[in-house]
Write an enzyme that holds these catalytic residues in place. Structure first.
Site, PDB file in Angstrom:
ATOM      1  N   SER A  15       0.513  -1.361  -0.141  1.00 50.93           N
ATOM      2  CA  SER A  15      -0.296   0.098   0.305  1.00 50.93           C
ATOM      3  C   SER A  15       0.548   1.067   0.051  1.00 50.93           C
ATOM      4  O   SER A  15       2.171   1.129   0.674  1.00 50.93           O
ATOM      5  CB  SER A  15      -0.497   0.247   0.930  1.00 50.93           C
ATOM      6  OG  SER A  15      -1.452   1.620   1.457  1.00 50.93           O
ATOM      7  N   TYR A  40      -1.797  -0.298  10.488  1.00 52.54           N
ATOM      8  CA  TYR A  40      -1.977  -0.804   9.439  1.00 52.54           C
ATOM      9  C   TYR A  40      -0.732  -0.989   8.387  1.00 52.54           C
ATOM     10  O   TYR A  40      -0.390  -1.725   7.138  1.00 52.54           O
ATOM     11  CB  TYR A  40      -3.727  -0.723   8.702  1.00 52.54           C
ATOM     12  CG  TYR A  40      -3.887  -1.069   7.534  1.00 52.54           C
ATOM     13  CD1 TYR A  40      -3.777  -2.109   6.320  1.00 52.54           C
ATOM     14  CD2 TYR A  40      -2.935   0.169   5.500  1.00 52.54           C
ATOM     15  CE1 TYR A  40      -4.361  -2.221   5.223  1.00 52.54           C
ATOM     16  CE2 TYR A  40      -3.067   0.207   4.445  1.00 52.54           C
ATOM     17  CZ  TYR A  40      -4.252  -1.576   4.350  1.00 52.54           C
ATOM     18  OH  TYR A  40      -4.571  -1.949   2.329  1.00 52.54           O
TER      19      TYR A  40
END
Length: 255
Positions: free
Chosen positions: A144, A156
């Site tokens: 990501s 995350y």
């Protein structure tokens, strides 16, 4: 299109979103694809139906990646579907996000679950997959952009940073077998995780103003990059992270 005829692939989290797009693209290129899902059997069936309607081949494998013990179930289904063939391509796409996982809101239980799916599962999937993988195999990890631009969701972001490190280490250790290992790092892409993009035209316009190419990403944009790494065209690229983001945050908007 790249040519993956005769090859096999496992795509985790392939029941929807980016995973579904990757599974469809690899199947369109000729691969026989194992469609992994966690709980949504109907969505996985939709992915397989889309592949088969387009003339491709697929079979489903189920496992809750938060539970290490369920890797036995996944690999039993995988080896049954492979029917003696090797596993040529592994795409670690499955992930979860916890928007409460900020520095103020993070909890030990939330941290453990997120790292179980996003970090522990890819590591042990690779460990189990390598004996099934021939020389010249392909491993692609889906990370990501939050590994290089800051967001409040620190847990995350940490998990995706760990995945980038996994890629580099594996590329070094598996190079002797001709196995390439790379990361595709999506920018802001329209998925269930980013449902606000489709729900808020204003938010979508805001994202478009941050992207050089003037729009947010679609799952197919990410799938095309994965297909490159999975193909012979990517044979001399390993240990790399490719930012697939349309030119996100390159600088102030052009006049």
């Amino acid at each position: 299109m790249t040519d993956l005829t005769g090859r096999t692939a496992l795509v985790t989290g392939a029941s929807r979103g980016i995973g579904r797009a990757i599974a469809k693209r690899l199947a369109a290129d000729g691969a026989h694809v194992a469609v992994h899902y966690g709980t949504n059997e109907e969505a996985a069936a939709q992915t397989m139906a889309a592949i088969e309607e387009a003339g491709g081949q697929a079979f489903a494998v189920r496992a809750d990646l938060a539970e290490t013990s369920e890797l036995d179930t996944l690999f039993a289904g995988l080896e049954e579907g492979l029917a003696g063939r090797p596993l040529d391509i592994l795409v670690n796409n499955a992930a979860v996000i916890d928007y409460s996982g900020t520095i103020e809101g993070a909890t030990p239980d939330g941290f453990d679950r997120l790292f179980a799916v996003n970090v522990r599962a890819p590591l042990f999937l690779v460990q189990r997959a390598l004996p099934l993988m021939p020389a010249g195999g392909r491993i692609v990890n889906v990370s990501s952009g939050v590994t290089w631009f800051a967001t409040p969701d620190v847990v995350y972001s940490m998990s995706k940073g760990a995945l980038n490190v996994l890629t580099r280490s594996l590329a070094q250790t598996q190079g002797r077998r001709g196995i390439t290992v790379n990361t595709v790092s999506p920018g802001i892409t329209e998925t269930d995780m980013n449902s606000w993009l489709s729900q808020s035209p204003e938010a979508a316009r805001g994202v478009a103003n941050m992207v050089a190419l003037g729009r947010h990403g679609q799952p197919a944009d990410i799938a095309d990059a994965v297909a490159f790494f999975a193909s012979d065209d990517g044979r001399w690229v390993t240990g790399q992270t490719l930012e697939v983001n349309g030119g996100l945050l390159l600088g102030p908007p052009a006049a």
